[in-house]
Every structure is written in C-alpha cells, then in structure tokens.
Write an enzyme that holds these catalytic residues in place. Structure first.
Site, PDB file in Angstrom:
ATOM      1  CG  HIS A 203      -2.095  -0.983   0.983  1.00 31.92           C
ATOM      2  ND1 HIS A 203      -2.150  -2.197   1.630  1.00 31.92           N
ATOM      3  CD2 HIS A 203      -3.180  -0.928   0.173  1.00 31.92           C
ATOM      4  CE1 HIS A 203      -3.231  -2.847   1.240  1.00 31.92           C
ATOM      5  NE2 HIS A 203      -3.872  -2.106   0.368  1.00 31.92           N
ATOM      6  CG  HIS A 207      -1.929   0.085  -4.331  1.00 33.84           C
ATOM      7  ND1 HIS A 207      -2.480  -0.861  -5.181  1.00 33.84           N
ATOM      8  CD2 HIS A 207      -2.944   0.502  -3.519  1.00 33.84           C
ATOM      9  CE1 HIS A 207      -3.766  -1.016  -4.889  1.00 33.84           C
ATOM     10  NE2 HIS A 207      -4.075  -0.196  -3.896  1.00 33.84           N
ATOM     11  CG  HIS A 243      -7.542   3.819  -3.491  1.00 30.69           C
ATOM     12  ND1 HIS A 243      -6.446   3.988  -4.299  1.00 30.69           N
ATOM     13  CD2 HIS A 243      -7.519   2.514  -3.074  1.00 30.69           C
ATOM     14  CE1 HIS A 243      -5.799   2.839  -4.385  1.00 30.69           C
ATOM     15  NE2 HIS A 243      -6.419   1.926  -3.650  1.00 30.69           N
ATOM     16  CG  ASP A 244      -5.446   1.864  -0.430  1.00 33.73           C
ATOM     17  OD1 ASP A 244      -6.448   1.728   0.296  1.00 33.73           O
ATOM     18  OD2 ASP A 244      -5.137   1.051  -1.326  1.00 33.73           O
ATOM     19  CG  ASP A 350      -8.205  -1.064  -4.574  1.00 36.29           C
ATOM     20  OD1 ASP A 350      -6.974  -0.884  -4.606  1.00 36.29           O
ATOM     21  OD2 ASP A 350      -8.869  -1.055  -3.511  1.00 36.29           O
TER      22      ASP A 350
HETATM   23  N1  LIG Z   1      -6.326 -12.471  -1.810  1.00 39.93           N
HETATM   24  C1  LIG Z   1      -5.902 -11.420  -2.524  1.00 39.93           C
HETATM   25  N2  LIG Z   1      -6.175 -10.196  -2.067  1.00 39.93           N
HETATM   26  C2  LIG Z   1      -5.744  -9.158  -2.783  1.00 39.93           C
HETATM   27  C3  LIG Z   1      -5.019  -9.307  -3.983  1.00 39.93           C
HETATM   28  N3  LIG Z   1      -4.721  -8.094  -4.462  1.00 39.93           N
HETATM   29  C4  LIG Z   1      -5.223  -7.204  -3.598  1.00 39.93           C
HETATM   30  N4  LIG Z   1      -5.842  -7.823  -2.580  1.00 39.93           N
HETATM   31  C5  LIG Z   1      -6.526  -7.224  -1.428  1.00 39.93           C
HETATM   32  O1  LIG Z   1      -7.633  -6.518  -1.951  1.00 39.93           O
HETATM   33  C6  LIG Z   1      -7.649  -5.266  -1.330  1.00 39.93           C
HETATM   34  C7  LIG Z   1      -8.303  -4.171  -2.115  1.00 39.93           C
HETATM   35  O2  LIG Z   1      -8.198  -2.990  -1.360  1.00 39.93           O
HETATM   36  P1  LIG Z   1      -6.769  -2.508  -0.852  1.00 39.93           P
HETATM   37  O3  LIG Z   1      -5.954  -2.008  -1.982  1.00 39.93           O
HETATM   38  O4  LIG Z   1      -6.953  -1.622   0.327  1.00 39.93           O
HETATM   39  O5  LIG Z   1      -6.085  -3.830  -0.299  1.00 39.93           O
HETATM   40  C8  LIG Z   1      -6.160  -4.929  -1.151  1.00 39.93           C
HETATM   41  C9  LIG Z   1      -5.617  -6.248  -0.681  1.00 39.93           C
HETATM   42  O6  LIG Z   1      -5.808  -6.394   0.703  1.00 39.93           O
HETATM   43  C10 LIG Z   1      -4.753 -10.643  -4.458  1.00 39.93           C
HETATM   44  O7  LIG Z   1      -4.130 -10.859  -5.497  1.00 39.93           O
HETATM   45  N5  LIG Z   1      -5.214 -11.633  -3.670  1.00 39.93           N
HETATM   46 ZN   LIG Z   2      -5.948  -0.038  -2.858  1.00 35.10          ZN
END
Ligand SMILES: Nc1nc2c(ncn2[C@@H]2O[C@@H]3COP(=O)(O)O[C@H]3[C@H]2O)c(=O)[nH]1
Ligand SMILES: [Zn+2]
Length: 387
Positions: A203, A207, A243-244, A350
C-alpha cells in the site's frame, strides 16, 4: 515593455470597437440576438488570436494583470487573477444582486482567454523537460500493460505525482478547474509522503499510481469517459490517487480486533477507507494545497460526495453487494447510477493486478504477501485468529 503593450493595444482595436458597437446596439435596444451571438463569437476569436500571439512574447504576469486592469475588467476578476497567479492576497468578495451587464460579459470573455493562457504558460513552465525514461514510460499510459514500477524508477520514486500530473493535464482538468500549479505540486508531495508514512511494501504511492492509471485505462478503453462530465472524471482520478492515503499496512479486521484508534473513531465501519478520505480531505483545508480552491460550491459538493462514495466502496466487504447490485441493474436494464458505476470501476482497478502481465502481477503479489506477514508479526502472539 511599453512598446509591447502599445502593439498589443493596437491589435485589440478591432475587437474592442466591435464590442463597443454591440454595446451601443444593446443600449439602443436595437438587438438582433443571432447577429450579436455571431459577433461575440468572432470577437472572442480575435481576442484569442491577439492573446495567443502575445503569449509568445515574454510578458510578466503582473504586467498582464495591469493591462487587464486598465481595460476595465471588474475588480473581482482581477483580484481573483492576482491571487491565483501571483503572490498577492485576495480581497474578500463583495456580493451583488445586480444582473451581469453586457460589459461584464465582454470582460468575462476577455478574462477567460487570459486565464487559459496563463494556465498553459504556468504548467508548461512547471513541467520542464521530463527525463527521457519518464517520457518513454508515459507513452504507454493508455495501455493495460503499463509498467508503473518502471515509471517509479524513471521518476526517482515519484510515480504518483508524475502520473497524476500527466493525466490531469491530458484531460485538461487543470485549466478547466483552474488548479493552481503550486497547490497541485504541494498537494501531490503531501499525498506521496502520506503513502510513505508506514513504509508499506504494497500500500504505497506506487499502488495509488497503479490504480489511478488502471482507472484511466478503464475509462478510456470502455468509452465511458465520453459519458462522464469533466467533474466526474476529476473526481474519479482524485479518488483513485487518494484511495489508500496513509494506509497502515494492516486490514480493517486488524484495526477492529486491536481496538485501534481508527476503529474507535470510525466505529468499526470501513475503518481504513474512512481514514483515507478524512485525512486526504484534511490536506485540502490548507489553502497552499487546496487544488479545488476555484471550484464553485456546487461543483465542490458534487465532487466531494462522489469521492466519498467511490473510496468507501473500495472496502472489500462491499464487493459482493456491489457486484450483485450492478448485475441486477444490467439484467433489468435499469438506468445505471453514475456514482455506482464509478465506484465499481475504482474497486475493479484496485484489485486488477491479477489480470495484468505476469511480471507486474507477481511483483504486486510478493509485496502484498510481505505486508500480510508483517501484520501477522505485529499481532503475535495474542491475536492470531483474525489475521
Ligand atoms: N487475496 C488477494 N487479495 C488481494 C489481492 N490483491 C489485492 N488484494 C486485497 O484486496 C484489497 C483491495 O483494497 P486494498 O488495496 O486496500 O487492499 C487490497 C488487498 O488487501 C490478491 O491478489 N489476492
Ligand atoms: Zn488499494
């Protein structure tokens, strides 16, 4: 300098005399609206030509302002121009119930052209030649396979600033919303600092840049960009970029179970997302960073409401609900709410990295795994069950 001003005044004679004759017609109530419209359009083109020609000459902004002043531009307009483009402080605005006079409309046209030119000049000056590597990376900015890591390396760890700048100038949102260049650079630096606060492997501002570019790609490639207003595009790019913001590198569940400060403030509801929004909007409270300082109240309210809805919808717990709602909307051929569509697009961007080329996806996955393991370490030994 006096010579330049004299030449420019001479070139302005034709549009000025046209405007005066229109004014006379209006005063004598001898009005043919179609004729006036055509004349105004022609005069605006003349003024534009004079100003664009003038922009090749190196006039200082203070001189330009003085010239506008001498042509009788209303004081509110010159005040606004001065406070936006120079170090001068703005005087409080006087309210008036008077209807705009014809002369004011003429001045507004004149000031509008001036503003566009100033924005173009300010942004060109602030964007000196980018390193060749950055230019090369940005050539792919409309592609799904865009390499945000390469951009970050080429821009000396400023992927988010570089990308956001590029996109809003491409969409010409900087001049549409009169975003002061100094506010934009201050704001973007602060946003990048916020993303670095917890030193997260996943994060990070990279990202945020990735999600912003992916959202742009979705808007562009799907053609949705033509369905949206400039304000909605601005809101979407802004929401993606923040957003984060200040992500703690831990999940919402972690906050809730550790009874963190954020969980207490936001009552366990979309804890992180609420913080990203609140902290990013707080940055805009500072006039030096308020990139939306020139929006009207209505524009501001609409943008804020869109951004809030979009960022809250990045909470993974709303995933199924969002997908179900959009499916049923499409099946029943109902009108699709723009804010819902934009929210789903941001959420899609996202979680899009698994659909990107393998080199990008594997890098994101490693970063995310590392972040999850760090969180496990933080929870050890008492709170293992929820991580
Ligand atoms: N299990 C899994 N979770 C993911 C993956 N990519 C992103 N995430 C989760 O999805 C969330 C989307 O919101 P965020 O970016 O806050 O944080 C991200 C991660 O916690 C992935 O490839 N696999
Ligand atoms: Zn995000």
């Amino acid at each position: 300098m006096a010579e330049l001003v004299r030449i420019r005044k001479k070139r302005l004679q034709i549009p000025i005399s046209r405007l005066r004759s229109m004014l006379k017609q209006l005063e004598e109530k001898d009005v043919d609206f179609e004729e006036i419209k055509k004349n105004l359009d022609f005069t605006a083109s003349l003024l534009e030509a004079v100003y664009l020609d003038g922009s090749r000459q190196c006039l200082e902004s203070e001189d330009d302002l003085q010239q506008l002043q001498s042509d009788g531009v209303p004081s509110e307009v010159t005040d606004w121009l001065a406070s936006t483009f120079t170090q001068r402080v703005r005087r409080p605005v006087r309210r008036s119930d008077e209807k705009p006079k014809f002369r004011s409309i003429v001045h507004a046209v004149q000031a509008g052209i001036f503003v566009e030119r100033m924005f173009k000049r300010a942004y060109t000056a602030a964007m000196p030649d980018q390193p060749a590597e950055v230019v090369k990376c940005l050539r792919d900015v409309d592609r799904w396979s865009f390499d945000v890591f390469a951009l970050n390396a080429a821009s000396s760890d400023h992927a988010l600033q570089t990308l956001f700048f590029e996109l809003i100038t491409r969409y010409e949102l900087n001049s549409r919303f009169k975003i002061p260049i100094s506010c934009l650079t201050e704001f973007l630096s602060a946003v990048e600092r916020g993303y670095c606060k917890h030193n997260n492997p996943y994060h990070s501002h990279v990202h945020a840049a990735d999600v912003t570019q992916t959202l742009h790609c979705l808007l562009l490639r799907s053609g949705l960009v033509h369905w949206l207003t400039e304000l909605e595009v601005m809101a979407a790019l802004f929401a993606a970029a923040i957003h984060d913001y200040e992500h703690t590198g831990t999940t919402n569940n972690f906050h809730i179970h550790t009874k963190s400060e954020f969980a207490l403030i936001y009552n366990d509801r979309s804890v992180q997302e609420s913080h990203h929004l609140s902290a990013a909007f707080r940055l805009l409270q500072n006039d030096q960073m308020n990139i939306f300082i020139n929006l009207t109240r209505e524009e501001w309210m609409e943008l804020r409401s869109l951004v809030i809805e979009m960022v809250l919808s990045t909470d993974m717990s709303s995933h199924l609900l969002q997908v179900k709602a959009m499916k049923s909307c499409l099946q029943q051929q109902e009108r699709i709410d723009k804010s819902k569509a934009l929210s789903l697009l941001l959420h899609t961007a996202d979680i899009s990295h698994p659909s990107k080329p393998w080199v990008l996806h594997s890098r994101w996955t490693k970063a995310l795994m590392e972040e999850f393991f760090r969180q496990r370490g933080r929870a050890w030994p008492t709170l293992l069950s929820f991580v």
